[in-house]
Design an enzyme around this catalytic site. Structure first.
Site, PDB file in Angstrom:
ATOM      1  N   ASP A  39      40.348 -97.547  61.107  1.00 39.64           N
ATOM      2  CA  ASP A  39      40.985 -98.677  61.788  1.00 39.64           C
ATOM      3  C   ASP A  39      39.899 -99.570  62.403  1.00 39.64           C
ATOM      4  OD1 ASP A  39      44.100 -99.124  63.074  1.00 39.64           O
ATOM      5  OD2 ASP A  39      42.430-100.201  64.009  1.00 39.64           O
ATOM      6  N   HIS A 110      51.903 -97.819  56.582  1.00 42.23           N
ATOM      7  CA  HIS A 110      50.666 -97.086  56.856  1.00 42.23           C
ATOM      8  C   HIS A 110      50.914 -96.020  57.903  1.00 42.23           C
ATOM      9  CE1 HIS A 110      50.907-100.656  59.443  1.00 42.23           C
ATOM     10  NE2 HIS A 110      50.336 -99.929  60.388  1.00 42.23           N
TER      11      HIS A 110
HETATM   12  P1  5GP Z   1      50.376-101.222  63.242  1.00 39.64           P
HETATM   13  O1  5GP Z   1      50.521-101.801  64.599  1.00 39.64           O
HETATM   14  O2  5GP Z   1      50.889-102.163  62.180  1.00 39.64           O
HETATM   15  O3  5GP Z   1      50.981 -99.841  63.129  1.00 39.64           O
HETATM   16  O4  5GP Z   1      48.850-100.980  62.998  1.00 39.64           O
HETATM   17  C1  5GP Z   1      48.021-101.857  62.304  1.00 39.64           C
HETATM   18  C2  5GP Z   1      46.614-101.384  62.504  1.00 39.64           C
HETATM   19  O5  5GP Z   1      45.789-102.049  61.575  1.00 39.64           O
HETATM   20  C3  5GP Z   1      46.046-101.672  63.893  1.00 39.64           C
HETATM   21  O6  5GP Z   1      45.644-100.456  64.502  1.00 39.64           O
HETATM   22  C4  5GP Z   1      44.855-102.592  63.612  1.00 39.64           C
HETATM   23  O7  5GP Z   1      43.745-102.341  64.441  1.00 39.64           O
HETATM   24  C5  5GP Z   1      44.552-102.317  62.152  1.00 39.64           C
HETATM   25  N1  5GP Z   1      43.995-103.438  61.437  1.00 39.64           N
HETATM   26  C6  5GP Z   1      44.432-104.725  61.449  1.00 39.64           C
HETATM   27  N2  5GP Z   1      43.676-105.483  60.639  1.00 39.64           N
HETATM   28  C7  5GP Z   1      42.737-104.660  60.103  1.00 39.64           C
HETATM   29  C8  5GP Z   1      41.666-104.878  59.183  1.00 39.64           C
HETATM   30  O8  5GP Z   1      41.416-105.974  58.694  1.00 39.64           O
HETATM   31  N3  5GP Z   1      40.904-103.797  58.865  1.00 39.64           N
HETATM   32  C9  5GP Z   1      41.161-102.548  59.392  1.00 39.64           C
HETATM   33  N4  5GP Z   1      40.353-101.555  59.001  1.00 39.64           N
HETATM   34  N5  5GP Z   1      42.165-102.320  60.247  1.00 39.64           N
HETATM   35  C10 5GP Z   1      42.942-103.368  60.608  1.00 39.64           C
END
Ligand code: 5GP
Length: 126
Positions: A39, A110
């Protein structure tokens, strides 16, 4: 709206672009069903995301629409990644946000794998 109450799958979402290699990631695992990478804003000493290769907007979409082979392959990859990260002895947390109340940010299903320290209470109201 898709099956999971979110808009239909957007092929330009950030994880779709990572899958296509258009955006770099710190990859830890890849197989026919899943890609795992660190992440970008880790919330624990180890914080890795596992995503299916198919175009599923959310957990609800994935579990309703993916084939049994995709589902089994994805969840087996989650287990393999957690083990390969060395988290089995001390434990880890699996988390999947689904839809608005969860704060799901990226509309490609995810699972977060977090570990590396005691993680405290499961749900924060903040
Ligand atoms: P959600 O809130 O959708 O469950 O989690 C999305 C996750 O994706 C977040 O923890 C955020 O930090 C991560 N994330 C967002 N954009 C990117 C990116 O461009 N690269 C990576 N490696 N992680 C990302």
């Amino acid at each position: 709206m898709s099956v999971s109450g979110l808009p239909p799958y957007d092929p330009q979402n950030i994880f779709a672009r990572i899958l296509r290699g258009e955006i770099p990631c710190k990859r830890v695992h890849e197989d026919g069903h899943a890609l795992a990478f660190h992440d970008i804003h880790p919330q624990a000493p180890t914080h890795v995301l596992v995503i299916p290769k198919g175009a599923y907007v959310s957990a609800a979409d994935f579990h309703a629409s993916a084939s049994a082979e995709e589902i089994a392959g994805f969840w087996r990859a989650v287990g393999l990644v957690a083990k390969s990260l060395g988290l089995e002895a001390t434990g880890y947390r699996l988390l999947a946000n689904m839809g608005p109340d969860s704060g799901q940010e990226v509309p490609h299903f995810h699972v977060h794998i977090c570990g590396g320290k005691p993680l405290g209470r499961m749900i924060s109201s903040g």
